[in-house]
Each structure stands twice: as structure tokens, then as C-alpha cells.
Design an enzyme around this catalytic site. Structure first.
Site, PDB file in Angstrom:
ATOM      1  N   ARG A  23       0.810  -1.220   0.000  1.00 55.54           N
ATOM      2  CA  ARG A  23       0.000   0.000   0.000  1.00 55.54           C
ATOM      3  C   ARG A  23       0.841   1.266   0.000  1.00 55.54           C
ATOM      4  NH1 ARG A  23      -2.901  -1.031   5.446  1.00 55.54           N
ATOM      5  NH2 ARG A  23      -0.746  -1.630   5.847  1.00 55.54           N
ATOM      6  N   GLU A  28       5.788   6.937  12.285  1.00 52.79           N
ATOM      7  CA  GLU A  28       5.432   7.925  13.307  1.00 52.79           C
ATOM      8  C   GLU A  28       6.421   9.068  13.169  1.00 52.79           C
ATOM      9  OE1 GLU A  28       6.012   7.117  17.721  1.00 52.79           O
ATOM     10  OE2 GLU A  28       3.879   6.657  17.435  1.00 52.79           O
ATOM     11  N   GLN A  46       4.779  25.484  18.066  1.00 46.37           N
ATOM     12  CA  GLN A  46       4.417  26.071  16.779  1.00 46.37           C
ATOM     13  C   GLN A  46       4.989  25.217  15.658  1.00 46.37           C
ATOM     14  OE1 GLN A  46       5.002  30.361  16.444  1.00 46.37           O
ATOM     15  NE2 GLN A  46       5.648  30.148  14.323  1.00 46.37           N
ATOM     16  N   ASP A  47       4.162  24.927  14.638  1.00 50.83           N
ATOM     17  CA  ASP A  47       4.612  24.231  13.433  1.00 50.83           C
ATOM     18  C   ASP A  47       4.583  25.207  12.269  1.00 50.83           C
ATOM     19  OD1 ASP A  47       4.687  21.935  14.964  1.00 50.83           O
ATOM     20  OD2 ASP A  47       3.320  20.791  13.705  1.00 50.83           O
ATOM     21  N   ASN A  48       5.613  25.145  11.413  1.00 48.54           N
ATOM     22  CA  ASN A  48       5.706  26.010  10.238  1.00 48.54           C
ATOM     23  C   ASN A  48       5.950  25.158   8.999  1.00 48.54           C
ATOM     24  OD1 ASN A  48       5.663  28.351  11.930  1.00 48.54           O
ATOM     25  ND2 ASN A  48       7.829  28.061  12.314  1.00 48.54           N
ATOM     26  N   ARG A  58      17.628  29.715   2.491  1.00 46.17           N
ATOM     27  CA  ARG A  58      17.005  30.436   3.603  1.00 46.17           C
ATOM     28  C   ARG A  58      17.934  30.335   4.809  1.00 46.17           C
ATOM     29  NH1 ARG A  58      11.149  31.177   2.974  1.00 46.17           N
ATOM     30  NH2 ARG A  58      10.434  30.127   1.090  1.00 46.17           N
ATOM     31  N   HIS A  61      19.214  31.579  10.175  1.00 48.12           N
ATOM     32  CA  HIS A  61      18.329  32.313  11.081  1.00 48.12           C
ATOM     33  C   HIS A  61      18.398  31.817  12.526  1.00 48.12           C
ATOM     34  CE1 HIS A  61      15.661  32.806   7.266  1.00 48.12           C
ATOM     35  NE2 HIS A  61      16.566  33.756   7.327  1.00 48.12           N
ATOM     36  N   LYS A  71      14.492  23.784  17.045  1.00 47.86           N
ATOM     37  CA  LYS A  71      13.678  23.380  15.890  1.00 47.86           C
ATOM     38  C   LYS A  71      13.890  21.900  15.586  1.00 47.86           C
ATOM     39  CE  LYS A  71      14.174  27.903  13.677  1.00 47.86           C
ATOM     40  NZ  LYS A  71      14.759  28.617  12.529  1.00 47.86           N
ATOM     41  N   HIS A 118      20.247  28.514  11.821  1.00 47.75           N
ATOM     42  CA  HIS A 118      19.726  27.449  10.965  1.00 47.75           C
ATOM     43  C   HIS A 118      19.419  27.963   9.565  1.00 47.75           C
ATOM     44  CE1 HIS A 118      16.100  25.362   9.311  1.00 47.75           C
ATOM     45  NE2 HIS A 118      16.961  24.367   9.390  1.00 47.75           N
ATOM     46  N   TYR A 131       8.783  22.508  10.019  1.00 47.37           N
ATOM     47  CA  TYR A 131       9.544  22.534  11.263  1.00 47.37           C
ATOM     48  C   TYR A 131       8.669  22.845  12.454  1.00 47.37           C
ATOM     49  CZ  TYR A 131      10.341  27.394   9.550  1.00 47.37           C
ATOM     50  OH  TYR A 131      10.221  28.654   9.018  1.00 47.37           O
ATOM     51  N   ASP A 142      14.249  38.523  15.543  1.00 51.08           N
ATOM     52  CA  ASP A 142      14.921  37.941  14.372  1.00 51.08           C
ATOM     53  C   ASP A 142      16.414  38.238  14.383  1.00 51.08           C
ATOM     54  OD1 ASP A 142      13.099  36.544  12.893  1.00 51.08           O
ATOM     55  OD2 ASP A 142      12.640  38.162  11.507  1.00 51.08           O
ATOM     56  N   ASP A 169      17.818  38.264   4.011  1.00 48.35           N
ATOM     57  CA  ASP A 169      18.954  37.350   4.137  1.00 48.35           C
ATOM     58  C   ASP A 169      20.213  37.859   3.446  1.00 48.35           C
ATOM     59  OD1 ASP A 169      17.514  35.649   5.719  1.00 48.35           O
ATOM     60  OD2 ASP A 169      17.165  34.135   4.171  1.00 48.35           O
TER      61      ASP A 169
END
Length: 193
Positions: A23, A28, A46-48, A58, A61, A71, A118, A131, A142, A169
Site C-alpha cells: 500500500r 510515526e 508552533q509548526d511552520n 534560507r 536564522h 527546531k 539554521h 519545522y 529575528d 537574508d
């Protein structure tokens, strides 16, 4: 899940147990109980998610204390080279980095503790990147290190001079001109263990 230690204490690669059959597959992707036991106790809040095309870079940061973030990152579509750079003053690994390829096929995840900058470079046509963060985003906190800082010795596997960067950046300082808000010898390091 298998936890793979890296050359920098606290930065780990996570490989899930994948169950495959006719299938498709199942795994997990996150268990707080297992993460707390095998990596360290943490409370993600928090999820992004971002979507980027080939050549996008990117980073690098971070969020300044008291809004620093750990993260847990992964690439769910495509491929990225993901990097964590140690920016903790007084750290024996200050200025060093760990790089790992995260892809939709290897299902690896990468844990980046507080005190690290990161970033990632997109190696595929499109990459969808997710993340989890253990602190909420605060724009006033920031911070960043130039992703094009050659002194970091990062092989991004794409030409940084031709990379697609945000305006923000392009304005980060290089590590040599950077005054880190993180101190290896303070409570931050103790929180990693």
C-alpha cells in the site's frame, strides 16, 4: 526512531522506523514521549511550513533570547541541504556546523537546539519544508548570519552567488562581525542535557 549523534553535542539526526508494504509506507513522525526520552524533554508550540524552488537558500536564522527557538525540521517533498551552525560564545564548536541532506525519500529529521543558526538550500525542483519550534515566533527577535559567509566552510551544493535569497537574508553579517546573544556557559547549555 533512531537518534544519530553529530560532531556537535545536542545537534542530532533522527531516522524514523518506516513500515512499508504494497500500500505504501507508514511511520510515526513525532512522539513527544520518545523524543523526550531519546533526545531531550521539549515542548514544541508552533509548526511552520515553507515551499521553495531550486536554488532558494534560507538562513542562517535564529531568534534572540528570550525568544530563542529549538527546531525539529524535515523535508516532506523534494530535497534540501539543512545546516545548523553553532553561535554560542565560548562553545568549543563555535563557528562549526553540521549539514545533513533531508529528503522526502530518507524521511530524516534534524534537531537544532537553541544557540544555533539554521538554514537550508533547496536541491530539488521544489521542496516543502516543515519545522516544529519550542517557542513562538517574535519578529523583533529575528537574527541571522550571512548564508554566504565563506568562513563557515559550508558546501551548500549550489552556488551561493547564484542563490535566490530574500532581501533580509542578503543583509546578515558574517560570523567575524557578529556579536552573539548566546553564551555556551550560561543556562542555555545546561538546557541541552
Amino acid at each position: 526512531m533512531e537518534v544519530i549523534k553529530t560532531d556537535i553535542d545536542g545537534v542530532v539526526i533522527i531516522e524514523p522506523r518506516i513500515f512499508k508494504d504494497a500500500r505504501g509506507y507508514f511511520f510515526e513522525s513525532y512522539s513527544k514521549r520518545e523524543f523526550d526520552e531519546k533526545v531531550r524533554p521539549i515542548n514544541f508550540v508552533q509548526d511552520n511550513e515553507s515551499c521553495s524552488s531550486y536554488g532558494v537558500m534560507r538562513g542562517l536564522h535564529f531568534q534572540r533570547p528570550p525568544f530563542a527557538q529549538s527546531k525539529l525540521v524535515r523535508c516532506v517533498k523534494g530535497a534540501v541541504l539543512d545546516v545548523a551552525a553553532d553561535i554560542r560564545k565560548g562553545s568549543p564548536t563555535y563557528g562549526r556546523h553540521v549539514a545533513v541532506e533531508l529528503t522526502e525519500d530518507n524521511h530524516r529529521q534534524f534537531f537544532i537546539p537553541r544557540g544555533f543558526a539554521h538554514g537550508f538550500a533547496v536541491l530539488s525542483d521544489i521542496a516543502v519544508f516543515q519545522y516544529k519550534c519550542d517557542n513562538y515566533y517574535h519578529p523583533e527577535a529575528d537574527g541571522g548570519i550571512s548564508i554566504q559567509d565563506e568562513s563557515l566552510g559550508i558546501d551548500w551544493r549550489i552556488n551561493p552567488a547564484k542563490a535566490i535569497l530574500s532581501d533580509k537574508d542578503t543583509k546578515h553579517s558574517i560570523l567575524a562581525d557578529f556579536d552573539s546573544p548566546f553564551d555556551y556557559n550560561e543556562d542555555l547549555y545546561a538546557a541541552l542535557h
